[in-house]
Design a protein around this motif. Structure first.
Motif, short mmCIF file in Angstrom:
data_model
loop_
_atom_site.label_atom_id
_atom_site.label_comp_id
_atom_site.label_asym_id
_atom_site.label_seq_id
_atom_site.Cartn_x
_atom_site.Cartn_y
_atom_site.Cartn_z
N SER A 111 7.44 -1.44 2.02
CA SER A 111 6.44 -0.43 2.34
C SER A 111 5.17 -1.07 2.89
O SER A 111 5.00 -2.27 2.82
N PRO A 112 4.27 -0.26 3.42
CA PRO A 112 3.05 -0.80 4.00
C PRO A 112 2.23 -1.61 2.99
O PRO A 112 2.33 -1.41 1.79
N ALA A 113 1.43 -2.51 3.54
CA ALA A 113 0.65 -3.41 2.68
C ALA A 113 -0.30 -2.63 1.79
O ALA A 113 -0.82 -1.58 2.17
N VAL A 114 -0.49 -3.15 0.59
CA VAL A 114 -1.44 -2.57 -0.35
C VAL A 114 -2.84 -3.03 0.05
O VAL A 114 -3.03 -4.19 0.41
N ASP A 115 -3.80 -2.11 -0.01
CA ASP A 115 -5.18 -2.46 0.32
C ASP A 115 -5.75 -3.40 -0.74
O ASP A 115 -5.87 -3.03 -1.90
N ARG A 116 -6.07 -4.63 -0.32
CA ARG A 116 -6.43 -5.65 -1.30
C ARG A 116 -7.77 -5.39 -1.96
O ARG A 116 -7.95 -5.62 -3.15
N GLU A 139 -2.27 -16.83 -3.05
CA GLU A 139 -3.22 -17.26 -2.02
C GLU A 139 -4.02 -16.08 -1.47
O GLU A 139 -5.21 -16.19 -1.21
N LYS A 140 -3.34 -14.93 -1.32
CA LYS A 140 -4.06 -13.73 -0.85
C LYS A 140 -5.18 -13.36 -1.82
O LYS A 140 -6.24 -12.92 -1.42
N ILE A 141 -4.91 -13.50 -3.12
CA ILE A 141 -5.88 -13.07 -4.13
C ILE A 141 -6.97 -14.11 -4.34
O ILE A 141 -8.15 -13.78 -4.48
N MET A 144 -7.06 -14.09 -16.19
CA MET A 144 -6.11 -13.00 -16.40
C MET A 144 -6.22 -11.94 -15.30
O MET A 144 -5.21 -11.42 -14.83
N LYS A 145 -7.45 -11.66 -14.88
CA LYS A 145 -7.63 -10.67 -13.80
C LYS A 145 -6.99 -11.17 -12.50
O LYS A 145 -6.33 -10.41 -11.80
N ARG A 146 -7.20 -12.46 -12.21
CA ARG A 146 -6.60 -13.02 -10.99
C ARG A 146 -5.07 -12.99 -11.07
O ARG A 146 -4.39 -12.64 -10.10
N VAL A 147 -4.54 -13.32 -12.24
CA VAL A 147 -3.08 -13.33 -12.39
C VAL A 147 -2.52 -11.91 -12.30
O VAL A 147 -1.49 -11.67 -11.66
N ALA A 148 -3.21 -10.96 -12.93
CA ALA A 148 -2.76 -9.56 -12.85
C ALA A 148 -2.78 -9.08 -11.39
O ALA A 148 -1.85 -8.43 -10.92
N ALA A 149 -3.86 -9.43 -10.67
CA ALA A 149 -3.96 -9.03 -9.26
C ALA A 149 -2.84 -9.68 -8.44
O ALA A 149 -2.21 -9.04 -7.59
N THR A 150 -2.56 -10.96 -8.71
CA THR A 150 -1.49 -11.66 -7.99
C THR A 150 -0.14 -11.01 -8.30
O THR A 150 0.69 -10.82 -7.39
N MET A 151 0.08 -10.66 -9.57
CA MET A 151 1.35 -10.02 -9.93
C MET A 151 1.50 -8.66 -9.23
O MET A 151 2.60 -8.31 -8.78
#
Ligand SMILES: [Zn+2]
Length: 437
Positions: free
Chosen positions: A5-10, A365-367, A416-423
């Motif tokens: 599906s289309p990319a999620v807005d980061r 890397e995106k996050i 944890m926030k970075r890991v949650a965002a990456t997941m």
């Protein structure tokens, strides 16, 4: 397979994670407050089942039954009775589907706290200071499991859900044996429950190794060594044989073996640059009866590491031979009984070039703006079950923690926030997303 599906807005994803941060802290605090020593995990299982239900995820209970898995290669002799204990395996199933799938696999058991007096606050009363949440299990590894839940919740708050199956497997008995994850792998392989092995084409273990991607881990085995000497009154000490002193000598010789195994020319290539990769630990010692008696018995509980490529049997044989040689050198009257109980866990390598793991690195890397560092780990994790027993790509990726297995264990909430965002980013990229029901 449908096109992802289309990319999620980061920007929106990061804002959503930020908004969920207080909830993340709250869930982790309650999770840590539910004590769950290996063998007595029920309070944490109950809490986690509730947290899954709140996200609309129904859990299947996978009962740990040693009689079903004792013939499997990664089975370790248990330290505790099965007692009807169970893993929780919850699955998100997509409505439209067509996306790829992932299983988050984490352990809910924790190690003993040591004397409470050494802690700044009691170990099961979590507290936050300077962005770190403290408490036994906060880092290892309730924090990582909570990251996976928050990642899933973040997509939902954005009106989305993964377009493939997402599993959450919360397991027991990782710290002692790894038999919890073995029970799930066995159930999935034999289609004993609702979920099957073919439901998953990637596995992530969110253990707290500071946002690195694991590419190898050492093997780990435990042994219990019961030494019997010859008791005597200390006034006639030369008539006795002291098993505690023998235990100390045995450990000294095992440290020499540890140095041999760590020698540069004997290293596994992935551990060449790791400082002291293999550790032999005397973790417990009991023995003796009286200050003025040469003691009767001594028991040692040890843990030793070894490189991937060596089997647990081979490593245990070498260590056992060294122990027996030391005892024979010390005194022919010493009796040594050696039992392999607890970890009997070979090392493994992770194929970080596999498509889902490359995609995980890209999501990180995106996050964060930087590629994750690969890690050759000097501890064991349940990743080995998937690496050695299945074809499913697997690695270990989780938040930054400190003092795990020590005093004032803590996990970084920013990490944890970075890991949650990456997941969440990974689920969006790998599984694809579809509108929420
Ligand atoms: Zn752990």
């Amino acid at each position: 397979m449908k096109n992802p599906s289309p990319a999620v807005d980061r920007t929106r994803l990061l804002a959503t994670i930020e908004r969920l941060a207080p909830r993340m802290t709250e869930i982790l605090s309650e999770f840590v407050a539910a004590p769950s020593l290996s063998g007595a995990e029920q309070p944490a299982a109950d809490f986690f089942e509730g947290a899954l239900t709140e996200l609309g995820l129904e859990s299947e209970r996978i009962v740990l039954d040693s009689s079903l898995i004792e013939g499997m290669p990664l089975f370790s002799c248990p330290c505790d009775p099965d007692n009807g204990r169970y893993n929780l395996l919850a699955r998100h199933l997509p409505r439209m589907g067509g996306g790829r799938s992932v299983l988050f696999n984490g352990h809910i058991d924790v190690v003993p706290t040591g004397p409470e007096a050494l802690w700044t606050r009691p170990p099961y009363v979590p507290w936050v200071k300077d962005g770190w949440l403290h408490g036994r299990g906060a880092g290892d590894m309730k924090g990582g499991l909570v990251c996976a839940l928050i990642a899933y919740q973040a997509l939902r708050e954005m009106g989305l859900q993964p377009a493939g199956t997402v599993g959450f497997n919360a397991v027991l008995d990782e710290e002692n044996t790894g038999n919890g994850t073995l029970a799930t792998v066995h159930a999935l392989q034999n289609a004993l429950g609702k979920a099957k092995l073919s439901d998953f084409d990637a596995v992530l273990i969110p253990e707290p190794f500071g946002e690195t991607l694991m590419r190898a881990q050492v093997g780990v085995c435990w042994l219990f060594i019961d030494i019997t000497g010859r008791p005597a009154h200390v006034a006639y000490m030369s008539k006795g044989v002291n098993p505690i002193e023998a235990g100390i000598a045995i450990m000294a010789d095992l440290k020499a073996l540890e140095a041999e195994w760590n020698a540069p020319e004997r290293r596994h290539p992935l551990f060449r640059d790791v400082e002291h990769p293999l550790n032999f630990n005397l973790g417990r010692i009991e023995g003796g009866e009286w200050n003025s008696s040469v003691p009767c018995t001594c028991r040692l509980g040890i843990r030793f590491g070894f490189f991937p490529g060596t089997t647990a049997e081979e490593a245990t044989l070498q260590v056992t031979q060294r122990i027996r040689a030391t005892a024979a050198r010390l005194d022919a009257d010493l009796t040594v009984e050696i039992n392999a109980r607890g970890h009997f866990s070979p090392g493994c390598e992770y194929e970080l070039d596999a498509p889902p793991l490359r995609m995980l690195a890209e999501a990180h890397e995106k996050i964060t703006g930087a590629a994750p560092k690969p890690l050759a780990c000097t501890a064991t994790t349940d990743g080995r079950h998937f690496a050695l027993m299945t074809d499913i790509p697997v690695t270990v990726y989780g938040p930054l923690a400190r003092n795990i297995h020590g005093i004032d264990e803590a996990v970084s909430l920013d990490s944890m926030k970075r890991v949650a965002a990456t997941m969440a980013q990974f689920m969006a990229d790998w599984c694809g997303v579809e509108p929420l029901d």
